[in-house]
Design a protein around this motif. Sequence first.
Motif, PDB file in Angstrom:
ATOM      1  N   UNK A   1       8.978 -12.177   2.370  1.00 52.20           N
ATOM      2  CA  UNK A   1       8.127 -11.048   2.751  1.00 52.20           C
ATOM      3  C   UNK A   1       8.741  -9.738   2.269  1.00 52.20           C
ATOM      4  N   UNK A   2      10.062  -9.625   2.399  1.00 51.55           N
ATOM      5  CA  UNK A   2      10.747  -8.434   1.882  1.00 51.55           C
ATOM      6  C   UNK A   2      10.612  -8.322   0.372  1.00 51.55           C
ATOM      7  N   UNK A   3      10.680  -9.460  -0.338  1.00 50.90           N
ATOM      8  CA  UNK A   3      10.489  -9.457  -1.786  1.00 50.90           C
ATOM      9  C   UNK A   3       9.085  -9.000  -2.145  1.00 50.90           C
ATOM     10  N   UNK A   4       8.106  -9.442  -1.366  1.00 54.50           N
ATOM     11  CA  UNK A   4       6.723  -9.017  -1.603  1.00 54.50           C
ATOM     12  C   UNK A   4       6.583  -7.505  -1.444  1.00 54.50           C
ATOM     13  N   UNK A   5       7.224  -6.951  -0.418  1.00 51.75           N
ATOM     14  CA  UNK A   5       7.199  -5.500  -0.211  1.00 51.75           C
ATOM     15  C   UNK A   5       7.849  -4.790  -1.401  1.00 51.75           C
ATOM     16  N   UNK A   6       8.968  -5.339  -1.875  1.00 53.69           N
ATOM     17  CA  UNK A   6       9.664  -4.735  -3.017  1.00 53.69           C
ATOM     18  C   UNK A   6       8.765  -4.691  -4.249  1.00 53.69           C
ATOM     19  N   UNK A   7       8.167  -5.833  -4.581  1.00 49.99           N
ATOM     20  CA  UNK A   7       7.313  -5.890  -5.774  1.00 49.99           C
ATOM     21  C   UNK A   7       6.096  -4.988  -5.633  1.00 49.99           C
ATOM     22  N   UNK A   8       5.491  -4.995  -4.444  1.00 50.76           N
ATOM     23  CA  UNK A   8       4.321  -4.141  -4.232  1.00 50.76           C
ATOM     24  C   UNK A   8       4.687  -2.668  -4.352  1.00 50.76           C
ATOM     25  N   UNK A   9       5.848  -2.289  -3.821  1.00 54.33           N
ATOM     26  CA  UNK A   9       6.273  -0.887  -3.883  1.00 54.33           C
ATOM     27  C   UNK A   9       6.531  -0.458  -5.327  1.00 54.33           C
ATOM     28  N   UNK A  10       7.141  -1.359  -6.105  1.00 57.97           N
ATOM     29  CA  UNK A  10       7.449  -1.017  -7.497  1.00 57.97           C
ATOM     30  C   UNK A  10       6.191  -0.909  -8.346  1.00 57.97           C
ATOM     31  N   UNK A  11       5.266  -1.864  -8.169  1.00 56.73           N
ATOM     32  CA  UNK A  11       4.113  -1.930  -9.066  1.00 56.73           C
ATOM     33  C   UNK A  11       2.923  -1.097  -8.601  1.00 56.73           C
ATOM     34  N   UNK A  12       2.826  -0.821  -7.308  1.00 59.54           N
ATOM     35  CA  UNK A  12       1.665  -0.081  -6.816  1.00 59.54           C
ATOM     36  C   UNK A  12       1.976   1.359  -6.417  1.00 59.54           C
TER      37      UNK A  12
ATOM     38  N   UNK B   1      -0.839   7.400  -5.743  1.00 55.75           N
ATOM     39  CA  UNK B   1      -0.409   6.947  -7.058  1.00 55.75           C
ATOM     40  C   UNK B   1      -1.511   6.265  -7.844  1.00 55.75           C
ATOM     41  N   UNK B   2      -2.662   6.031  -7.213  1.00 49.32           N
ATOM     42  CA  UNK B   2      -3.742   5.317  -7.892  1.00 49.32           C
ATOM     43  C   UNK B   2      -4.170   6.066  -9.147  1.00 49.32           C
ATOM     44  N   UNK B   3      -4.316   5.360 -10.265  1.00 47.43           N
ATOM     45  CA  UNK B   3      -4.732   6.032 -11.505  1.00 47.43           C
ATOM     46  C   UNK B   3      -6.153   6.567 -11.378  1.00 47.43           C
ATOM     47  N   UNK B   4      -6.379   7.701 -11.999  1.00 43.60           N
ATOM     48  CA  UNK B   4      -7.700   8.292 -11.959  1.00 43.60           C
ATOM     49  C   UNK B   4      -8.659   7.484 -12.817  1.00 43.60           C
ATOM     50  N   UNK B   5      -9.871   7.327 -12.330  1.00 46.38           N
ATOM     51  CA  UNK B   5     -10.866   6.567 -13.064  1.00 46.38           C
ATOM     52  C   UNK B   5     -11.361   7.366 -14.264  1.00 46.38           C
ATOM     53  N   UNK B   6     -11.359   6.701 -15.396  1.00 44.13           N
ATOM     54  CA  UNK B   6     -11.857   7.346 -16.599  1.00 44.13           C
ATOM     55  C   UNK B   6     -13.362   7.147 -16.715  1.00 44.13           C
ATOM     56  N   UNK B   7     -13.969   8.068 -17.394  1.00 41.06           N
ATOM     57  CA  UNK B   7     -15.409   7.956 -17.586  1.00 41.06           C
ATOM     58  C   UNK B   7     -15.726   6.685 -18.362  1.00 41.06           C
ATOM     59  N   UNK B   8     -16.679   5.905 -17.867  1.00 39.82           N
ATOM     60  CA  UNK B   8     -17.019   4.641 -18.506  1.00 39.82           C
ATOM     61  C   UNK B   8     -17.689   4.892 -19.844  1.00 39.82           C
TER      62      UNK B   8
ATOM     63  N   UNK C   1       3.083   3.208   2.810  1.00 35.40           N
ATOM     64  CA  UNK C   1       2.729   2.424   1.621  1.00 35.40           C
ATOM     65  C   UNK C   1       1.287   2.684   1.210  1.00 35.40           C
ATOM     66  N   UNK C   2       0.372   2.663   2.180  1.00 33.32           N
ATOM     67  CA  UNK C   2      -1.037   2.908   1.870  1.00 33.32           C
ATOM     68  C   UNK C   2      -1.224   4.310   1.301  1.00 33.32           C
ATOM     69  N   UNK C   3      -0.552   5.294   1.927  1.00 30.44           N
ATOM     70  CA  UNK C   3      -0.650   6.670   1.432  1.00 30.44           C
ATOM     71  C   UNK C   3      -0.091   6.771   0.018  1.00 30.44           C
ATOM     72  N   UNK C   4       1.029   6.106  -0.221  1.00 29.65           N
ATOM     73  CA  UNK C   4       1.617   6.126  -1.553  1.00 29.65           C
ATOM     74  C   UNK C   4       0.710   5.491  -2.585  1.00 29.65           C
ATOM     75  N   UNK C   5       0.066   4.379  -2.230  1.00 28.76           N
ATOM     76  CA  UNK C   5      -0.860   3.723  -3.160  1.00 28.76           C
ATOM     77  C   UNK C   5      -2.046   4.623  -3.482  1.00 28.76           C
TER      78      UNK C   5
ATOM     79  N   UNK D   1      14.425   7.078  -6.278  1.00 28.71           N
ATOM     80  CA  UNK D   1      15.328   7.023  -5.126  1.00 28.71           C
ATOM     81  C   UNK D   1      14.544   6.882  -3.818  1.00 28.71           C
ATOM     82  N   UNK D   2      13.458   7.633  -3.681  1.00 31.89           N
ATOM     83  CA  UNK D   2      12.652   7.565  -2.453  1.00 31.89           C
ATOM     84  C   UNK D   2      12.039   6.186  -2.277  1.00 31.89           C
ATOM     85  N   UNK D   3      11.507   5.602  -3.344  1.00 35.14           N
ATOM     86  CA  UNK D   3      10.903   4.274  -3.242  1.00 35.14           C
ATOM     87  C   UNK D   3      11.964   3.223  -2.928  1.00 35.14           C
TER      88      UNK D   3
END
Length: 382
Positions: A159-170, A31-38, A24-28, A187-189
């Motif tokens: 707790x399983x629901x929390x994992x589901x939501x975190x996986x989908x959104x993050x 998948x983290x969006x790249x920071x745009x120039x301020x 999960x940490x590796x996936x986050x 499918x992998x997620x």
Amino acid sequence: MSPKKWFINNKRTVILLAVCALIFVFGCVMAAPEKEASSSPAEYSEYERAKIVQILADSTEADEASDGGWRGEQLMLAEVLTGQYAGKTLQVSNFVGPLYGVPLEEGDGAVIVISTYADGSFMGTVYEFDRLVPLIAVVAVFLAAAILVGGKTGAKSLLGLLVTLASLFFILIPSLMKGAPTLPTVFAVCAYIAVVSLAILGGVQKKTVCAMLGTICGTAFAMVFGLAAQVFLRIDGLRVPDVEPLLQLRQTGTPIGLTGLLVGGVIISALGAVMDVTMGISSSLFEVSAANPELGRKELFRSGMNIGRDMVGTMTNTLILAFLGSSFVLILYLYSIGLSSHQLISSAYLSIEVISGISSSIGVILSIPVTALITANALAKK
């Protein structure tokens, strides 16, 4: 039970969940969006929380032609609670119509749009009623009901629901926005969610492993059937409602894959029902085997199929009704304009609903014999 003894008894579960946490940490991170120039635009808008302190003018009234919906405009003073203008009192307008906005009263919370201009001036407009506190209350009631009725199992399901939501959104959504292939990523997620959720609920033991394998196979069947139906009906994710903004994003450089969104939604929709069915069959067969350890593969498989057949009707109805319920307003509209049968049958809307509902149901139905077969082989004596 001492922590050491608990860890020894649940070592496999702890190890699996630790590995899943690392994934999960590796996936986050990936998948983290790249920071745009301020940048500091000369003019910009901010959405901030505020409190209505005084109503200066109010022309809102109920409109009978709109089934009691409100129309009109309010002029009021609002104290800004967040952001750079916190503590300031602004004069804001609240535009109300049957399809947007609600009348506000003194003391109500609101989210306001504060527009700042190049000369340093700013003004505010009511965006919506502030629903943060009511939403927290609704969620709190749900959490309390799940824990009070479900006890430890209810807490694990949350707790399983929390994992589901975190996986989908993050993980899932940011990955798709960065150009990850739609169907393999979805499918992998979903497979990851199934493994983690079932491990949290039942630990790593034969029963949950059988359910995990059955769930992955069931969602795979739903995906394959959805792809085949998509090709056969000549329709894809580009015809899904509300896809136009995503198409505009893709045309301006965001590498999101759109054609797979229809079947991707099928996989996500089928996941919960498939998990329910596979865990039910696996758990039931383990109870049957415990009551009669002499049963062989054929007898256990037959018992699993009998149990599964009782689930098919209600679970299929659940999925179809869920899809129809989510489109209930559109169904009423289509009925009101009196479409001909030829027009309705050939419409993209009907094809999308058929693919979504039937593909998910196929995943549920075919997960039954697969789970029964896997569990029967796991339980039968050599």
